[in-house]
Design a protein around this motif. Sequence first.
Motif, PDB file in Angstrom:
ATOM      1  N   ASN A  16     -29.271  25.301 -16.852  1.00 37.75           N
ATOM      2  CA  ASN A  16     -30.199  25.097 -15.601  1.00 37.75           C
ATOM      3  C   ASN A  16     -29.729  23.926 -14.578  1.00 37.75           C
ATOM      4  N   ALA A  17     -29.183  23.002 -15.067  1.00 34.17           N
ATOM      5  CA  ALA A  17     -28.785  21.845 -14.112  1.00 34.17           C
ATOM      6  C   ALA A  17     -27.765  22.267 -13.246  1.00 34.17           C
ATOM      7  N   VAL A  18     -26.630  23.049 -13.957  1.00 32.13           N
ATOM      8  CA  VAL A  18     -25.487  23.608 -13.197  1.00 32.13           C
ATOM      9  C   VAL A  18     -26.190  24.640 -11.930  1.00 32.13           C
ATOM     10  N   GLU A  19     -27.262  25.491 -12.313  1.00 31.68           N
ATOM     11  CA  GLU A  19     -27.877  26.611 -11.402  1.00 31.68           C
ATOM     12  C   GLU A  19     -28.721  25.637 -10.408  1.00 31.68           C
ATOM     13  N   ARG A  20     -29.052  24.566 -10.712  1.00 24.51           N
ATOM     14  CA  ARG A  20     -29.949  23.770  -9.932  1.00 24.51           C
ATOM     15  C   ARG A  20     -29.187  23.291  -8.784  1.00 24.51           C
TER      16      ARG A  20
ATOM     17  N   ALA B 214     -25.959  24.175  -7.584  1.00 21.71           N
ATOM     18  CA  ALA B 214     -25.128  25.260  -7.259  1.00 21.71           C
ATOM     19  C   ALA B 214     -25.400  25.399  -5.739  1.00 21.71           C
ATOM     20  N   PRO B 215     -26.489  25.372  -4.974  1.00 20.12           N
ATOM     21  CA  PRO B 215     -26.464  25.460  -3.739  1.00 20.12           C
ATOM     22  C   PRO B 215     -25.837  24.252  -2.995  1.00 20.12           C
ATOM     23  N   TYR B 216     -25.910  23.038  -3.575  1.00 17.88           N
ATOM     24  CA  TYR B 216     -25.318  21.676  -2.992  1.00 17.88           C
ATOM     25  C   TYR B 216     -23.987  21.938  -3.112  1.00 17.88           C
ATOM     26  N   LEU B 217     -23.370  22.474  -4.295  1.00 20.19           N
ATOM     27  CA  LEU B 217     -21.832  22.749  -4.597  1.00 20.19           C
ATOM     28  C   LEU B 217     -21.569  23.600  -3.399  1.00 20.19           C
ATOM     29  N   GLN B 218     -22.360  24.748  -3.033  1.00 21.60           N
ATOM     30  CA  GLN B 218     -21.864  25.644  -1.945  1.00 21.60           C
ATOM     31  C   GLN B 218     -21.606  24.901  -0.785  1.00 21.60           C
ATOM     32  N   GLU B 219     -22.729  23.994  -0.363  1.00 19.28           N
ATOM     33  CA  GLU B 219     -22.844  23.414   0.907  1.00 19.28           C
ATOM     34  C   GLU B 219     -21.408  22.317   0.972  1.00 19.28           C
ATOM     35  N   ILE B 220     -21.147  21.772   0.166  1.00 20.63           N
ATOM     36  CA  ILE B 220     -20.190  20.714  -0.133  1.00 20.63           C
ATOM     37  C   ILE B 220     -18.923  21.662   0.200  1.00 20.63           C
ATOM     38  N   ASN B 221     -18.681  22.851  -0.336  1.00 17.77           N
ATOM     39  CA  ASN B 221     -17.600  23.658  -0.180  1.00 17.77           C
ATOM     40  C   ASN B 221     -17.390  24.032   1.271  1.00 17.77           C
ATOM     41  N   GLU B 222     -18.307  24.292   1.806  1.00 20.72           N
ATOM     42  CA  GLU B 222     -18.433  24.979   3.179  1.00 20.72           C
ATOM     43  C   GLU B 222     -17.983  23.670   4.319  1.00 20.72           C
ATOM     44  N   LYS B 223     -18.635  22.226   3.856  1.00 24.64           N
ATOM     45  CA  LYS B 223     -18.413  21.262   4.581  1.00 24.64           C
ATOM     46  C   LYS B 223     -16.801  20.667   4.514  1.00 24.64           C
TER      47      LYS B 223
ATOM     48  N   THR C 106     -11.717  23.370  -2.560  1.00 23.40           N
ATOM     49  CA  THR C 106     -12.021  23.656  -3.819  1.00 23.40           C
ATOM     50  C   THR C 106     -13.397  22.489  -4.295  1.00 23.40           C
ATOM     51  N   VAL C 107     -14.677  22.822  -4.951  1.00 27.50           N
ATOM     52  CA  VAL C 107     -15.452  21.949  -5.254  1.00 27.50           C
ATOM     53  C   VAL C 107     -15.836  22.409  -6.778  1.00 27.50           C
ATOM     54  N   LEU C 108     -15.707  21.479  -7.515  1.00 31.14           N
ATOM     55  CA  LEU C 108     -15.772  21.694  -8.959  1.00 31.14           C
ATOM     56  C   LEU C 108     -17.067  20.729  -9.567  1.00 31.14           C
ATOM     57  N   TYR C 109     -17.513  21.231 -10.763  1.00 27.47           N
ATOM     58  CA  TYR C 109     -18.609  20.475 -11.234  1.00 27.47           C
ATOM     59  C   TYR C 109     -18.161  20.407 -13.049  1.00 27.47           C
ATOM     60  N   SER C 110     -17.993  19.332 -13.481  1.00 25.75           N
ATOM     61  CA  SER C 110     -17.752  19.207 -14.863  1.00 25.75           C
ATOM     62  C   SER C 110     -19.007  18.229 -15.649  1.00 25.75           C
TER      63      SER C 110
ATOM     64  N   GLN D 122     -16.930  16.268 -26.151  1.00 29.44           N
ATOM     65  CA  GLN D 122     -16.236  15.700 -26.917  1.00 29.44           C
ATOM     66  C   GLN D 122     -14.391  15.164 -26.594  1.00 29.44           C
ATOM     67  N   ASN D 123     -13.996  16.367 -25.942  1.00 26.32           N
ATOM     68  CA  ASN D 123     -12.744  16.172 -25.504  1.00 26.32           C
ATOM     69  C   ASN D 123     -12.484  15.817 -24.037  1.00 26.32           C
ATOM     70  N   GLY D 124     -13.503  15.245 -23.625  1.00 26.39           N
ATOM     71  CA  GLY D 124     -13.344  14.824 -22.030  1.00 26.39           C
ATOM     72  C   GLY D 124     -13.996  15.643 -21.226  1.00 26.39           C
ATOM     73  N   PRO D 125     -13.899  15.406 -19.861  1.00 30.41           N
ATOM     74  CA  PRO D 125     -14.701  16.055 -18.986  1.00 30.41           C
ATOM     75  C   PRO D 125     -14.082  17.415 -18.773  1.00 30.41           C
ATOM     76  N   MET D 126     -15.136  18.447 -18.800  1.00 27.38           N
ATOM     77  CA  MET D 126     -14.574  19.907 -18.529  1.00 27.38           C
ATOM     78  C   MET D 126     -15.321  20.443 -17.398  1.00 27.38           C
ATOM     79  N   ILE D 127     -14.334  21.216 -16.583  1.00 25.42           N
ATOM     80  CA  ILE D 127     -14.791  21.961 -15.648  1.00 25.42           C
ATOM     81  C   ILE D 127     -15.779  23.338 -16.123  1.00 25.42           C
ATOM     82  N   VAL D 128     -17.028  23.388 -15.284  1.00 23.37           N
ATOM     83  CA  VAL D 128     -17.825  24.625 -15.813  1.00 23.37           C
ATOM     84  C   VAL D 128     -18.258  25.296 -14.778  1.00 23.37           C
ATOM     85  N   ARG D 129     -17.929  24.825 -13.376  1.00 22.70           N
ATOM     86  CA  ARG D 129     -18.374  25.827 -12.371  1.00 22.70           C
ATOM     87  C   ARG D 129     -17.347  25.403 -11.309  1.00 22.70           C
TER      88      ARG D 129
END
Length: 254
Positions: free
Chosen positions: A86-90, A92-101, A105-109, A113-120
């Motif tokens: 749910n946090a990722v979905e919440r 998502a509109p900000y990530l889209q805005e940052i991408n357009e600005k 490429t915009v990533l959310y990680s 246990q194995n370190g930061p992982m890209i999920v979006r």
Amino acid sequence: MEGIKKGTTIQSLEIGMSIVDLIAKQGKPLKFSDIQDLTKITKSNLYKYLNTLTQLEILYRDKDSGAYVLGSKLIEYGMIAADQENAVERIAPYLQEINEKSLNTVLYSVWTQNGPMIVREFKTNQGQGYNIGAQIGTFLPLLSATGKVFATFMDEHIIREWKEKELKQASPEKAKHLDEEYKSIREKEISFAREPLVSSVSSVSFPVFDYKKDVLGAVTIVGFSELIPHHEEEELSKYLINISKEISRTFGYK
């Protein structure tokens, strides 16, 4: 992610989880005899597994029927996992805005246990920006802008092993410089990495906090070095600092 070597796992744990998986997939309460018939585990061993799983609240045994179902602990874990999704979905509109600005490429990680992982991942429409490939499920290193965010704000006992492993691959000079960077990142809540992995590709990242100032994840812009800011006074950096606060406020951070 490295494959798990043969002989380095706990067989009894695998058997225990296979029992849980069996009950979950049957979709109905199972009695001891049902489980024994399906697993072929000896009765004495099966009693031990079921008693242990019940004590841990991973399974629940109905007192009247004696049947087993999934326990409250699994429900709790599931709710936590759902909250992360749910946090990722919440955001998502900000990530889209940052991408357009940024037109990069915009990533959310998130932390694993194995370190930061890209999920979006968000990319601009083809031909309208500068996209750098980044695969969902990729683990990001300490020297990346994302890695520095987690190294700065995560609890030390959680990331110690990961940091030690990553620092073995860094020169003493870079390791020393990281300590200085952590201080700046903690103060300004933005991280920069100039060409940490690939020549001509750089990144900038900021943390997403919850109401306790625990790190939920990190938002990162990655692109060609000339298009990515390298200090907090640049226009895009100021925009990112402002929107980072706005995103964290949606999770109760003040």
